[in-house]
Design a protein around this motif. Structure first.
Motif, PDB file in Angstrom:
ATOM      1  N   LYS A  52       1.035  -1.243  -0.066  1.00 29.91           N
ATOM      2  CA  LYS A  52       0.032   0.241   0.368  1.00 29.91           C
ATOM      3  C   LYS A  52       0.479   1.352   0.341  1.00 29.91           C
ATOM      4  O   LYS A  52       2.048   1.041   0.456  1.00 29.91           O
ATOM      5  CB  LYS A  52      -1.198  -0.026   1.192  1.00 29.91           C
ATOM      6  N   THR A  54      -0.154   5.773   0.203  1.00 26.24           N
ATOM      7  CA  THR A  54      -0.556   6.468   0.298  1.00 26.24           C
ATOM      8  C   THR A  54      -0.167   7.667   0.051  1.00 26.24           C
ATOM      9  O   THR A  54       1.343   8.022   0.754  1.00 26.24           O
ATOM     10  CB  THR A  54      -0.788   7.163   2.097  1.00 26.24           C
ATOM     11  N   THR A  65      -4.959  13.807   0.607  1.00 32.02           N
ATOM     12  CA  THR A  65      -4.838  12.891   0.758  1.00 32.02           C
ATOM     13  C   THR A  65      -5.679  11.013   0.016  1.00 32.02           C
ATOM     14  O   THR A  65      -6.428  10.876  -1.032  1.00 32.02           O
ATOM     15  CB  THR A  65      -4.521  11.814   1.177  1.00 32.02           C
ATOM     16  N   HIS A  66      -4.443  10.301  -1.143  1.00 28.02           N
ATOM     17  CA  HIS A  66      -5.037   8.792  -1.553  1.00 28.02           C
ATOM     18  C   HIS A  66      -4.490   7.455  -0.959  1.00 28.02           C
ATOM     19  O   HIS A  66      -3.361   7.745  -1.639  1.00 28.02           O
ATOM     20  CB  HIS A  66      -5.056   9.315  -3.037  1.00 28.02           C
ATOM     21  N   LYS A  67      -4.934   6.641  -0.341  1.00 27.70           N
ATOM     22  CA  LYS A  67      -4.278   5.424  -0.165  1.00 27.70           C
ATOM     23  C   LYS A  67      -4.556   4.568  -1.495  1.00 27.70           C
ATOM     24  O   LYS A  67      -6.477   4.020  -1.521  1.00 27.70           O
ATOM     25  CB  LYS A  67      -4.846   5.243   1.551  1.00 27.70           C
ATOM     26  N   SER A  68      -3.774   3.974  -1.789  1.00 28.83           N
ATOM     27  CA  SER A  68      -4.463   2.800  -2.382  1.00 28.83           C
ATOM     28  C   SER A  68      -3.353   1.670  -2.368  1.00 28.83           C
ATOM     29  O   SER A  68      -2.096   1.622  -1.781  1.00 28.83           O
ATOM     30  CB  SER A  68      -4.255   3.324  -4.383  1.00 28.83           C
ATOM     31  N   MET A  83      -8.154   1.795  -4.807  1.00 27.56           N
ATOM     32  CA  MET A  83      -8.203   3.253  -4.127  1.00 27.56           C
ATOM     33  C   MET A  83      -8.985   2.266  -2.106  1.00 27.56           C
ATOM     34  O   MET A  83      -9.551   1.324  -2.664  1.00 27.56           O
ATOM     35  CB  MET A  83      -9.187   3.917  -4.322  1.00 27.56           C
ATOM     36  N   GLU A  84      -8.047   2.425  -1.372  1.00 26.66           N
ATOM     37  CA  GLU A  84      -8.715   1.233   0.218  1.00 26.66           C
ATOM     38  C   GLU A  84      -9.175   3.357   0.675  1.00 26.66           C
ATOM     39  O   GLU A  84      -9.980   2.883   1.250  1.00 26.66           O
ATOM     40  CB  GLU A  84      -7.694   1.062   0.319  1.00 26.66           C
ATOM     41  N   GLU A  85      -8.723   4.547   0.808  1.00 24.56           N
ATOM     42  CA  GLU A  85      -8.957   5.728   1.354  1.00 24.56           C
ATOM     43  C   GLU A  85      -8.858   6.958   0.181  1.00 24.56           C
ATOM     44  O   GLU A  85      -7.741   6.701  -0.053  1.00 24.56           O
ATOM     45  CB  GLU A  85      -8.607   5.741   2.340  1.00 24.56           C
ATOM     46  N   GLY A  86     -10.161   7.411   0.429  1.00 29.15           N
ATOM     47  CA  GLY A  86      -9.517   8.828  -0.649  1.00 29.15           C
ATOM     48  C   GLY A  86     -10.941   9.685  -0.861  1.00 29.15           C
ATOM     49  O   GLY A  86     -12.024   9.561  -0.126  1.00 29.15           O
ATOM     50  N   HIS A  87     -10.999  10.355  -1.267  1.00 28.50           N
ATOM     51  CA  HIS A  87     -12.100  11.190  -1.801  1.00 28.50           C
ATOM     52  C   HIS A  87     -13.335  10.656  -3.406  1.00 28.50           C
ATOM     53  O   HIS A  87     -14.284  10.817  -4.087  1.00 28.50           O
ATOM     54  CB  HIS A  87     -11.387  12.842  -1.676  1.00 28.50           C
ATOM     55  N   SER A  90     -15.193   5.203  -5.960  1.00 24.09           N
ATOM     56  CA  SER A  90     -14.045   3.912  -6.276  1.00 24.09           C
ATOM     57  C   SER A  90     -13.220   4.772  -7.460  1.00 24.09           C
ATOM     58  O   SER A  90     -13.427   5.670  -7.747  1.00 24.09           O
ATOM     59  CB  SER A  90     -15.410   2.846  -7.116  1.00 24.09           C
TER      60      SER A  90
END
Length: 151
Positions: A52, A54, A65-68, A83-87, A90
């Motif tokens: 992963k 970020t 921020t964009h976690k993938s 993406m796992e977390e972000g804006h 999907s």
């Protein structure tokens, strides 16, 4: 869902292009216009399946921020970051590679959904798709330049 598909021809061996495409340091170089930095997870070198990262970068005047995670990898042919977390609602970026006569064809397929219903769709139509297309085109031009120099 919005899809952006780009094809880039690079006069370099597939192994070089593939490795440059998953190189965190090179991504930071290609994203310097948005001051994008890897701030957590794998923050330097080559990212691999299951790992992963970020990212933090300035887009539309805001630091986001964009976690993938790399969810799929078939060495020198294909990898996917999701993406796992972000804006985004999907976000899935497929990277495909094929070499013919010393020229590597790199195909990006980026599929994403925006949140916020109609407002998100309008923002995508007016600004986001163009922004992401330019971001990828710039990234690919730097990958091409660095990869062709490495050959």
């Amino acid at each position: 869902m919005t899809t952006i598909q780009l094809t880039t021809k690079i006069e370099a061996p597939i192994q070089i292009v593939f490795d440059h495409s998953r190189n965190i340091d090179l991504h930071q170089q290609s994203a310097s216009k948005t001051n994008e930095k890897a701030i957590a997870g794998i923050t330097t070198g080559l990212i691999n399946k299951g790992e992963k990262v970020t990212w933090k970068g300035k887009h539309f005047g805001l630091y986001l921020t964009h976690k993938s995670q790399i969810t799929v990898m078939d060495l020198y042919r294909y990898f996917v970051d999701e993406m796992e977390e972000g804006h985004f609602k999907s976000f899935k970026h497929q990277h495909l590679f094929k070499e013919t006569n010393g020229v590597t064809t790199m195909i990006d397929i980026l599929e994403y959904e925006t949140p916020f219903g109609l407002f998100g769709k309008l923002f995508d139509f007016l600004f986001l798709k163009k922004h992401l297309s330019h971001f990828l085109l710039n990234r690919n031009q730097i990958l091409k330049k660095v990869s062709e120099r490495s050959d």
